[in-house]
Design a protein around this motif. Sequence first.
Motif, PDB file in Angstrom:
ATOM      1  N   ARG A 143       0.820  -1.216   0.000  1.00  9.92           N
ATOM      2  CA  ARG A 143       0.000   0.000   0.000  1.00  9.92           C
ATOM      3  C   ARG A 143       0.848   1.257   0.000  1.00  9.92           C
ATOM      4  N   SER A 144       0.210   2.347  -0.389  1.00 12.23           N
ATOM      5  CA  SER A 144       0.861   3.652  -0.363  1.00 12.23           C
ATOM      6  C   SER A 144       1.468   3.900   1.014  1.00 12.23           C
ATOM      7  N   GLY A 145       2.707   4.380   1.027  1.00 11.17           N
ATOM      8  CA  GLY A 145       3.346   4.693   2.303  1.00 11.17           C
ATOM      9  C   GLY A 145       4.122   3.537   2.889  1.00 11.17           C
ATOM     10  N   GLN A 146       3.905   2.326   2.375  1.00 15.17           N
ATOM     11  CA  GLN A 146       4.651   1.190   2.897  1.00 15.17           C
ATOM     12  C   GLN A 146       5.984   1.065   2.168  1.00 15.17           C
TER      13      GLN A 146
ATOM     14  N   ARG B 150      -5.252   7.454  -3.518  1.00 11.85           N
ATOM     15  CA  ARG B 150      -3.930   7.142  -2.972  1.00 11.85           C
ATOM     16  C   ARG B 150      -3.933   7.211  -1.445  1.00 11.85           C
ATOM     17  N   ASP B 153      -5.458   4.167  -0.080  1.00 12.86           N
ATOM     18  CA  ASP B 153      -4.518   3.047  -0.153  1.00 12.86           C
ATOM     19  C   ASP B 153      -3.595   3.072   1.069  1.00 12.86           C
ATOM     20  N   ARG B 154      -3.146   4.268   1.410  1.00 10.89           N
ATOM     21  CA  ARG B 154      -2.270   4.430   2.575  1.00 10.89           C
ATOM     22  C   ARG B 154      -2.996   3.995   3.850  1.00 10.89           C
ATOM     23  N   ILE B 156      -5.502   1.939   4.111  1.00 13.70           N
ATOM     24  CA  ILE B 156      -5.711   0.480   4.124  1.00 13.70           C
ATOM     25  C   ILE B 156      -4.448  -0.206   4.642  1.00 13.70           C
ATOM     26  N   GLY B 157      -3.303   0.303   4.204  1.00 18.33           N
ATOM     27  CA  GLY B 157      -2.039  -0.244   4.698  1.00 18.33           C
ATOM     28  C   GLY B 157      -1.924  -0.120   6.207  1.00 18.33           C
ATOM     29  N   MET B 158      -2.406   0.985   6.733  1.00 16.76           N
ATOM     30  CA  MET B 158      -2.329   1.181   8.186  1.00 16.76           C
ATOM     31  C   MET B 158      -3.335   0.312   8.915  1.00 16.76           C
ATOM     32  N   ASP B 160      -4.083  -2.520   8.074  1.00 12.45           N
ATOM     33  CA  ASP B 160      -3.497  -3.862   8.066  1.00 12.45           C
ATOM     34  C   ASP B 160      -2.265  -3.988   8.954  1.00 12.45           C
ATOM     35  N   SER B 161      -1.826  -2.865   9.545  1.00 17.99           N
ATOM     36  CA  SER B 161      -0.612  -2.980  10.365  1.00 17.99           C
ATOM     37  C   SER B 161      -0.714  -2.318  11.732  1.00 17.99           C
ATOM     38  N   LYS B 174     -12.535  -4.835   5.629  1.00 19.13           N
ATOM     39  CA  LYS B 174     -12.477  -3.520   5.004  1.00 19.13           C
ATOM     40  C   LYS B 174     -13.491  -3.378   3.862  1.00 19.13           C
ATOM     41  N   LEU B 201      -7.304  -0.248  -5.262  1.00 19.10           N
ATOM     42  CA  LEU B 201      -7.415  -0.493  -3.820  1.00 19.10           C
ATOM     43  C   LEU B 201      -7.536  -1.980  -3.465  1.00 19.10           C
ATOM     44  N   ALA B 202      -7.892  -2.802  -4.427  1.00 19.63           N
ATOM     45  CA  ALA B 202      -8.002  -4.250  -4.196  1.00 19.63           C
ATOM     46  C   ALA B 202      -8.756  -4.576  -2.909  1.00 19.63           C
ATOM     47  N   THR B 203      -9.901  -3.943  -2.751  1.00 18.87           N
ATOM     48  CA  THR B 203     -10.717  -4.110  -1.546  1.00 18.87           C
ATOM     49  C   THR B 203     -12.189  -4.097  -1.989  1.00 18.87           C
TER      50      THR B 203
END
Lengths: 241, 271
Positions: A143-146, B150, B153-154, B156-158, B160-161, B174, B201-203
Amino acid sequence: MNAVTPPTRQLVRMRGRSYVAFVFSPVVPVAGWLEEVDATLARSPGFFVGKPVVLDLSALELSSSGITHLVSSLEQRNIRVLGLEGVDETHVTTSMPPLLTGGRNTMLAQNEPKETRETREAAKEALKAKAKPASLLIETPVRSGQSVVFTEGDITVLGSVGSGAEIVAGGSIHVYGTLRGRAMAGIEGNASARIFCQKIEAELLAIDGFYQTAEDIDDNLRHRPAQAWLAGDVMRIEPLN
Amino acid sequence: MAKVLVVTSGKGGVGKTTSTAALGAALAQMGQRVVVIDFDVGLRNLDLVLGAERRVVFDLINVVQGVAKLQQALIRDKRLENLWLLPASQTRDKDALTEEGISRVIAELRTRFDWILCDSPAGIERGAMLAMRFADAAVIVTNPEVSSVRDSDRIIGMLDSKTVKAERGEMVEKHILITRYDPARAARGEMLSIDDILEILATPLLGIIPESQDVLKASNVGSPVTLHNADSAPARAYTDAVSRLLGDSVAMTVPMERRGFMSRLLGRKAA
């Protein structure tokens, strides 16, 4: 009044404990075998010093005096015999080391005399280095930012790399999806590293320090499967198939 | 079993607060017990959109700091008895929130409600992180334009973490909610298409909310759009989205404005 303290009974405490011992298995002729031992000692004197040694006599048929003689010959060479194995009970006298049974084989390395903590750690390191895979597989979209950094080898991404995401690899980069972010391959001076992707929309591609930004990438390549590699100092990007 | 749902986006102005209010009201209309929490400390808005701004006494910070009891800070909606609001403080900032305090508040709300909707502030800083921290599910509000996508997307990454669930090795459920979608402009290629957004976004998609004057009208009178004009296109889109959240399968369409007879006759001006 007699202050007699009743005698406290001392308990005899017994515990089992196991040790690792060298097992010597002499073969006929015993004289020849002893020569071999001497040769070993000549190469590394003190190899058996302080190490418990067990004599496995199952390959020989020795009388009581024969056993005594063998044990004393070893003692002359500074090898102390802890116990005997593989001998008929009737041949064992009280002056001999006790008869042992139930021994189990173990790795000799554990008792290697030269082994110190350093060598053990070095061995562990070596084992770790060997076990470490030379590629990193990522099964989710990045993802963006990773930022995924793997300097030891290749990175494979099963999914897309988002705009604003970053893949940094010591080896090549493979993206089975759309590459929208940055991909930096061969970062530790590997000019033969390449970047492969299913669909190229990258913000930046770099191999061994040579880079191209999205602006430099030919528009005709966009949205196509492509690979990038270095031809000397020039980055080449070409469609796959 | 209570569910904590964070409404988030990364980018500001995409419709998080409007969507939180609309989804919360629609869930309450379907008989669920719902509380909406405003995490936008210092820039609170959810009270306005719900028309509860004149009844705020205590807020989330007061509860987190133990100054007030949860009971005292919760505001019940006047129209929907199943809908409650836990407002944000307007005078404090997000540093006043502590993870431990939020954890305690959410644990207490879990015992009393079916749905806990957290309206996240924009950005990826402390407020947004704490809003998503305890989430079981997330609605990512996205506009059909590149910067919003974008940022999503950021986020979604967060999700997931950085969430408790992710740290336990589980997945936060999600959903993408596309808002301010204009079918006419999309057809002209002036907006990212739904397919493009979902490909990036693959969601999975939860719903598509059309751009509409009704949203603004509802906000101005302090009413969630699903309550203000339940028949409007955005209200129907939000209601469909909520049905999907509750596990019903509803065909994915972009609801259109229903036009009256006269406007159908005289709807288009000849060039």
